[in-house]
Design a protein around this motif. Structure first.
Motif, PDB file in Angstrom:
ATOM      1  N   TYR A  50       0.826  -1.211   0.000  1.00  0.00           N
ATOM      2  CA  TYR A  50       0.000   0.000   0.000  1.00  0.00           C
ATOM      3  C   TYR A  50       0.861   1.263   0.000  1.00  0.00           C
ATOM      4  CZ  TYR A  50      -2.969   3.452   2.569  1.00  0.00           C
ATOM      5  OH  TYR A  50      -3.627   4.572   3.019  1.00  0.00           O
ATOM      6  N   SER A  53       2.986   1.551  -3.244  1.00  0.00           N
ATOM      7  CA  SER A  53       2.251   1.969  -4.444  1.00  0.00           C
ATOM      8  C   SER A  53       1.963   3.465  -4.417  1.00  0.00           C
ATOM      9  CB  SER A  53       0.934   1.194  -4.549  1.00  0.00           C
ATOM     10  OG  SER A  53       0.050   1.546  -3.489  1.00  0.00           O
ATOM     11  N   ASN A  54       1.849   4.035  -3.223  1.00  0.00           N
ATOM     12  CA  ASN A  54       1.633   5.468  -3.099  1.00  0.00           C
ATOM     13  C   ASN A  54       2.919   6.250  -3.344  1.00  0.00           C
ATOM     14  OD1 ASN A  54       1.716   7.950  -0.957  1.00  0.00           O
ATOM     15  ND2 ASN A  54      -0.307   7.764  -1.884  1.00  0.00           N
ATOM     16  N   THR A 110      -6.988   2.219   5.729  1.00  0.00           N
ATOM     17  CA  THR A 110      -6.326   1.551   4.610  1.00  0.00           C
ATOM     18  C   THR A 110      -7.243   1.449   3.391  1.00  0.00           C
ATOM     19  OG1 THR A 110      -4.985   0.283   6.172  1.00  0.00           O
ATOM     20  CG2 THR A 110      -5.121  -0.551   3.913  1.00  0.00           C
ATOM     21  N   THR A 114      -6.089   3.254  -0.027  1.00  0.00           N
ATOM     22  CA  THR A 114      -5.854   2.486  -1.256  1.00  0.00           C
ATOM     23  C   THR A 114      -6.872   2.852  -2.330  1.00  0.00           C
ATOM     24  OG1 THR A 114      -7.137   0.658  -0.304  1.00  0.00           O
ATOM     25  CG2 THR A 114      -4.745   0.526  -0.128  1.00  0.00           C
ATOM     26  N   ASN A 117      -5.642   6.070  -3.856  1.00  0.00           N
ATOM     27  CA  ASN A 117      -4.482   5.707  -4.690  1.00  0.00           C
ATOM     28  C   ASN A 117      -4.932   5.210  -6.057  1.00  0.00           C
ATOM     29  OD1 ASN A 117      -1.941   6.194  -3.693  1.00  0.00           O
ATOM     30  ND2 ASN A 117      -1.660   4.184  -2.798  1.00  0.00           N
ATOM     31  N   CYS A 118      -5.892   4.304  -6.024  1.00  0.00           N
ATOM     32  CA  CYS A 118      -6.404   3.688  -7.239  1.00  0.00           C
ATOM     33  C   CYS A 118      -7.092   4.738  -8.120  1.00  0.00           C
ATOM     34  CB  CYS A 118      -7.373   2.574  -6.863  1.00  0.00           C
ATOM     35  SG  CYS A 118      -8.040   1.651  -8.252  1.00  0.00           S
ATOM     36  N   ASN A 217      -2.242  -0.548  -8.634  1.00  0.00           N
ATOM     37  CA  ASN A 217      -2.979   0.042  -7.521  1.00  0.00           C
ATOM     38  C   ASN A 217      -4.375  -0.561  -7.373  1.00  0.00           C
ATOM     39  OD1 ASN A 217      -1.734   2.546  -5.997  1.00  0.00           O
ATOM     40  ND2 ASN A 217      -0.921   2.595  -8.079  1.00  0.00           N
ATOM     41  N   ILE A 220      -3.898  -3.804  -5.399  1.00  0.00           N
ATOM     42  CA  ILE A 220      -3.639  -3.537  -3.983  1.00  0.00           C
ATOM     43  C   ILE A 220      -4.908  -3.109  -3.267  1.00  0.00           C
ATOM     44  CG2 ILE A 220      -2.378  -2.026  -2.394  1.00  0.00           C
ATOM     45  CD1 ILE A 220      -0.115  -1.998  -4.499  1.00  0.00           C
ATOM     46  N   PHE A 221      -5.759  -2.333  -3.915  1.00  0.00           N
ATOM     47  CA  PHE A 221      -7.037  -1.929  -3.324  1.00  0.00           C
ATOM     48  C   PHE A 221      -7.903  -3.148  -3.004  1.00  0.00           C
ATOM     49  CE2 PHE A 221     -11.536  -0.570  -4.222  1.00  0.00           C
ATOM     50  CZ  PHE A 221     -11.736   0.069  -2.997  1.00  0.00           C
ATOM     51  N   ALA A 224      -6.471  -5.048   0.056  1.00  0.00           N
ATOM     52  CA  ALA A 224      -6.779  -4.358   1.308  1.00  0.00           C
ATOM     53  C   ALA A 224      -8.239  -4.552   1.683  1.00  0.00           C
ATOM     54  CB  ALA A 224      -6.444  -2.874   1.193  1.00  0.00           C
TER      55      ALA A 224
END
Length: 483
Positions: A50, A53-54, A110, A114, A117-118, A217, A220-221, A224
């Motif tokens: 997480y 990726s940010n 989180t 995420t 981020n996405c 991303n 990862i989302f 999470a």
């Protein structure tokens, strides 16, 4: 078992400082049921993906500044602002982010982070046209907003999931994930986006980069959303157990710990020394492409690799310093040594660039990165020691606010100096800033509140066992299980 006679634990902990464990709280300590869960490593791994990726998107445009300015027709200062936006958004929105974490816990923090981020990554896939820099900046800003949810969390993840013997190591691994992301940002940008003659070819490369980042991303989302948990049912350490007990009794308002932090002299000193160090790191990272090209023509890929060397060495430094702290607990001595060697590394890095010896630049970058970037995790550990038993994310949040403020100021000042007078005044200024930060680190008092609390709880347990030495102390034993 030999028990050392000493003043009573209650007297030792009775203090006017409300941030420490009080006498009455310690007297209430009964059996501390601790449990260390194997899934702590899954939580840490998801967090590392997480935060990585940010942070990978932070330097995405700055490391190819000369290419971005050509493609979009914008100034280098505008490209610098893609980096500084992360700092500006963090300083602006950190209080709401801290409130969300404090009120709703790590899981919702989180998921929101995420998700942002996405979203930001997908917005940037729509920006690949020479007249759409504003779209790229909007997407980048959404990602910068996500950073407010993640940057202050390594210490809290460690405290809520890991035992006392792994706290510094877990914190350093959390920072490791952040550094790994930055390293990938340095590496992938110059490799994927080439300085073509044709703007269409540059656009194709930028599109490829944006799609890769968006897909990663998105994965990862989903991870999470499905797997990440808030915290275990039983605390993993004595200090976490006391911390939870303290908060359950007091039911404090959100602003109460912030007011206490403002009165904590050691914490204020750390904010400034840490802020200067990380501010210089942000400045070097943001201006690296421009500084390097002054002495090495067509060196975009080399600049990216040098940035990669700085951050990769820093990852090794973070883990190394975490292990050292877990084994020695020499926080002040380690901080002073690391800061001094950071200053030496910056001087060596400046000299190697100015004399134009490329291999020497790489070597000095590795040396500088090991200590400067490695100091990131050390700073979080010092922050926790200075502010225990406050919630780890609140002090870390304000620690990062100072790094953002210093980062923005230094990037603007040294960016202007670079354009007006070349890179030599920039190198002199960066070394001077680190010298001042080193002096602050030396004069900061050595204080270990979390370590002291753990030792005193263990002493209390031994004291209770001693009083019951003729029987079996069923209700006072410390249970510690690994599942």
């Amino acid at each position: 078992m030999t028990i050392v006679e000493d003043q009573s634990l209650s007297e030792t902990l009775a203090t006017k400082d409300s941030t420490k464990i009080t006498k009455s709280e310690l007297d209430d300590v009964g059996p501390l049921k601790l449990k260390v869960y194997k899934r702590r490593w899954l939580m840490l791994a998801i967090f590392m993906y997480y935060t990585g990726s940010n942070s990978a998107q932070w330097i995405e445009y700055s490391i190819i500044t000369n290419i971005v300015t050509r493609y979009y027709g914008v100034s280098s200062l505008m490209v610098d602002w893609t980096s500084m936006s992360f700092m500006a958004f963090y300083a602006t929105f950190i209080l709401p982010a801290l409130y969300v974490t404090d009120r709703y816990g790590l899981r919702w923090n989180t998921i929101i982070g995420t998700g942002l981020n996405c979203l930001g990554a997908w917005i940037k896939t729509l920006s690949v046209q020479p007249d759409r820099f504003y779209v790229a900046f909007i997407g980048h800003s959404v990602v910068a907003l996500a950073q407010t949810m993640v940057l202050q969390l390594p210490g809290r993840i460690a405290a809520q999931w890991f035992p006392a013997t792994e706290l510094s190591t877990a914190t350093s691994l959390g920072v490791f994930g952040n550094q790994l992301g930055i390293a990938l940002g340095f590496l992938l940008g110059p490799i994927i986006v080439k300085n073509h003659e044709s703007l269409d070819d540059i656009g194709n490369d930028l599109s490829r980069l944006c799609w890769i980042v968006a897909i990663v991303n998105s994965i990862i989302f989903v991870l999470a959303l499905i797997f990440f948990q808030n915290e275990p049912k039983l605390p993993p350490s004595e200090t976490r157990a006391l911390q939870k007990m303290n908060r359950t009794k007091k039911r404090e308002q959100f602003m109460a710990p912030i007011k206490r932090l403002c009165k904590n002299k050691n914490f204020i000193m750390l904010c400034n020394s840490y802020g200067l160090n990380v501010g210089v790191l942000s400045t070097v990272s943001t201006l690296l492409n421009q500084i390097f090209l002054v002495h090495f023509e067509n060196g975009e890929e080399d600049a990216g690799r040098i940035g990669l060397a700085i951050i990769t060495a820093g990852m090794a430094g973070s883990v190394s310093f975490g292990i050292i702290l877990d084994r020695t607990h020499k926080f002040k001595e380690t901080a002073v040594a690391v800061y001094f060697l950071t200053l030496c590394g910056q001087i060596l890095f400046a000299v190697s660039i100015c004399v134009g010896i490329k291999w020497m630049v790489y070597v000095s970058a590795i040396f500088l990165g090991f200590f400067m970037s490695g100091y990131l995790a050390l700073g979080y550990d010092l922050c926790t020691e200075f502010t225990y038993p406050e919630s780890e994310n609140i002090p870390a949040g304000f620690l990062n606010v100072m790094t953002c403020i210093y980062g923005i100021i230094l990037i603007i000042i040294f960016g202007l100096l670079l354009n007006a007078y070349g890179d030599i005044p920039v190198h002199i200024g960066l070394c001077t800033v680190l010298l001042f930060g080193f002096i602050l680190t030396v004069i900061t008092k050595d204080e270990q509140r979390r370590q002291d609390a753990r030792k005193k709880v263990q002493y209390q347990e031994l004291s209770k066992i001693k009083k019951n030495v003729d029987g079996v102390p069923e209700t006072n034993q410390l249970t510690y299980n690994i599942n």
